[in-house]
Design a protein around this motif. Structure first.
Motif, PDB file in Angstrom:
ATOM      1  N   SER A  99       0.981  -1.398   0.139  1.00 62.53           N
ATOM      2  CA  SER A  99      -0.026   0.225   0.152  1.00 62.53           C
ATOM      3  C   SER A  99       0.977   1.355   0.045  1.00 62.53           C
ATOM      4  CB  SER A  99      -0.752  -0.091   1.281  1.00 62.53           C
ATOM      5  OG  SER A  99      -1.616   1.321   1.467  1.00 62.53           O
ATOM      6  N   ILE A 131      -4.132   1.945   0.282  1.00 63.51           N
ATOM      7  CA  ILE A 131      -5.254   1.195   0.445  1.00 63.51           C
ATOM      8  C   ILE A 131      -5.823   1.042   1.671  1.00 63.51           C
ATOM      9  CG2 ILE A 131      -6.225  -1.016  -0.389  1.00 63.51           C
ATOM     10  CD1 ILE A 131      -3.876  -1.236  -2.288  1.00 63.51           C
ATOM     11  N   SER A 132      -6.828   1.143   2.229  1.00 65.34           N
ATOM     12  CA  SER A 132      -7.494   1.048   3.485  1.00 65.34           C
ATOM     13  C   SER A 132      -7.456  -0.539   3.875  1.00 65.34           C
ATOM     14  CB  SER A 132      -8.550   1.729   3.463  1.00 65.34           C
ATOM     15  OG  SER A 132      -9.788   0.789   2.940  1.00 65.34           O
ATOM     16  N   LYS A 134      -9.948  -1.648   5.228  1.00 62.10           N
ATOM     17  CA  LYS A 134     -11.310  -2.226   4.898  1.00 62.10           C
ATOM     18  C   LYS A 134     -11.249  -2.676   3.188  1.00 62.10           C
ATOM     19  CE  LYS A 134     -16.170  -0.589   4.760  1.00 62.10           C
ATOM     20  NZ  LYS A 134     -16.908   0.577   4.972  1.00 62.10           N
ATOM     21  N   GLU A 135     -10.744  -1.901   2.666  1.00 68.55           N
ATOM     22  CA  GLU A 135     -10.458  -2.332   1.072  1.00 68.55           C
ATOM     23  C   GLU A 135      -9.681  -3.766   1.064  1.00 68.55           C
ATOM     24  OE1 GLU A 135     -10.530   1.843  -1.061  1.00 68.55           O
ATOM     25  OE2 GLU A 135      -8.711   1.490  -0.023  1.00 68.55           O
ATOM     26  N   TYR A 138     -11.737  -6.494   2.141  1.00 63.16           N
ATOM     27  CA  TYR A 138     -12.726  -6.730   1.040  1.00 63.16           C
ATOM     28  C   TYR A 138     -12.298  -7.430  -0.001  1.00 63.16           C
ATOM     29  CZ  TYR A 138     -16.271  -6.133  -2.723  1.00 63.16           C
ATOM     30  OH  TYR A 138     -16.968  -6.346  -3.921  1.00 63.16           O
ATOM     31  N   TYR A 139     -11.168  -7.119  -0.486  1.00 60.78           N
ATOM     32  CA  TYR A 139     -10.582  -7.938  -1.586  1.00 60.78           C
ATOM     33  C   TYR A 139     -10.229  -9.171  -1.278  1.00 60.78           C
ATOM     34  CZ  TYR A 139      -6.923  -9.322  -4.947  1.00 60.78           C
ATOM     35  OH  TYR A 139      -6.395 -10.046  -6.054  1.00 60.78           O
ATOM     36  N   TRP A 157     -10.254  -6.474  -8.669  1.00 63.00           N
ATOM     37  CA  TRP A 157     -10.917  -5.491  -8.037  1.00 63.00           C
ATOM     38  C   TRP A 157      -9.680  -4.647  -7.645  1.00 63.00           C
ATOM     39  CZ3 TRP A 157     -11.165  -3.811  -2.981  1.00 63.00           C
ATOM     40  CH2 TRP A 157     -11.654  -2.421  -2.866  1.00 63.00           C
ATOM     41  N   ILE A 158      -8.866  -5.132  -6.677  1.00 68.19           N
ATOM     42  CA  ILE A 158      -7.772  -4.382  -6.069  1.00 68.19           C
ATOM     43  C   ILE A 158      -6.873  -3.651  -7.030  1.00 68.19           C
ATOM     44  CG2 ILE A 158      -5.818  -5.987  -5.718  1.00 68.19           C
ATOM     45  CD1 ILE A 158      -6.689  -4.384  -2.676  1.00 68.19           C
ATOM     46  N   GLY A 162      -6.719   0.288  -6.848  1.00 71.99           N
ATOM     47  CA  GLY A 162      -5.600   0.610  -6.219  1.00 71.99           C
ATOM     48  C   GLY A 162      -4.228   0.812  -6.884  1.00 71.99           C
TER      49      GLY A 162
END
Length: 188
Positions: A99, A131-132, A134-135, A138-139, A157-158, A162
């Motif tokens: 991140s 990138i949080s 939470k993200e 989720y990923y 998605w990431i 991201g």
């Protein structure tokens, strides 16, 4: 594009299979379980090629007139290699480390026939935005990236939300520098 010689992809990766198929190659898939260890003093940029050669050589005994295509992808950050995460916690740690930073994705490729071997590495620099947690959570929950070096797929998605930029081949990050594979097979 059809090669005059049969191609064997030494990988169960659906992404590598799709890239070869999309590039017009006919091939068979024959992967074998290979010990993915490497010398600890090996420079990180040489590891992917070393592992690709190991995978190709594991199938050397079945080669008659075919060409084996073997590949291995690794993620490198601060000279540390991030392989495939073993579990959710390791995937979380890897993505937190990536991140808001840039890293290198290196894919080693080995083309092997009865009397010829060509090996090379392609590298791409990838930059993630911050990138949080939470993200990341989720990923991992929705995409289960346990079969991917560095715990992510650029095409998922990431990657879409991201990754700020890449310098090099997108397809290399997916898992196969198809442009180089194509050119090397033409010369093979």
């Amino acid at each position: 594009m059809n090669s005059k010689r049969k191609l064997i992809l030494a990988s169960n990766s659906p992404r590598r299979q799709q890239l070869l198929k999309d590039a017009g190659f006919d091939f068979q898939v024959k992967a074998s379980d290979v010990d993915e260890s490497f010398p600890t003093d090996m420079p990180s940029l040489e590891v992917a090629k070393f592992l690709a050669e190991k995978k190709a050589l594991a199938l050397e005994s079945i080669v008659t007139d075919e060409i084996i295509i073997a590949a291995d992808t690794i993620v490198i950050i601060e000279n540390q290699i991030l392989g495939k995460p073993q579990d959710k916690d390791e995937a979380m740690r890897m993505l937190q480390k990536l991140s808001a930073r840039e890293h290198i994705v290196a894919t080693g490729v080995c083309l092997l026939s009865k009397n010829k071997k060509i090996s090379f590495t392609d590298s791409t620099v990838v930059t993630f935005r911050s990138i949080s947690e939470k993200e990341i959570d989720y990923y991992i929950e929705h995409y289960k990236p346990y079969d991917k070096a560095g715990a992510y797929g650029i095409q998922e998605w990431i990657g879409m939300i991201g990754i700020e930029k890449i310098n090099g081949s997108y397809f290399n990050v997916v898992g196969l520098p198809i442009h180089k594979v194509y050119n090397e097979l033409l010369n093979f």
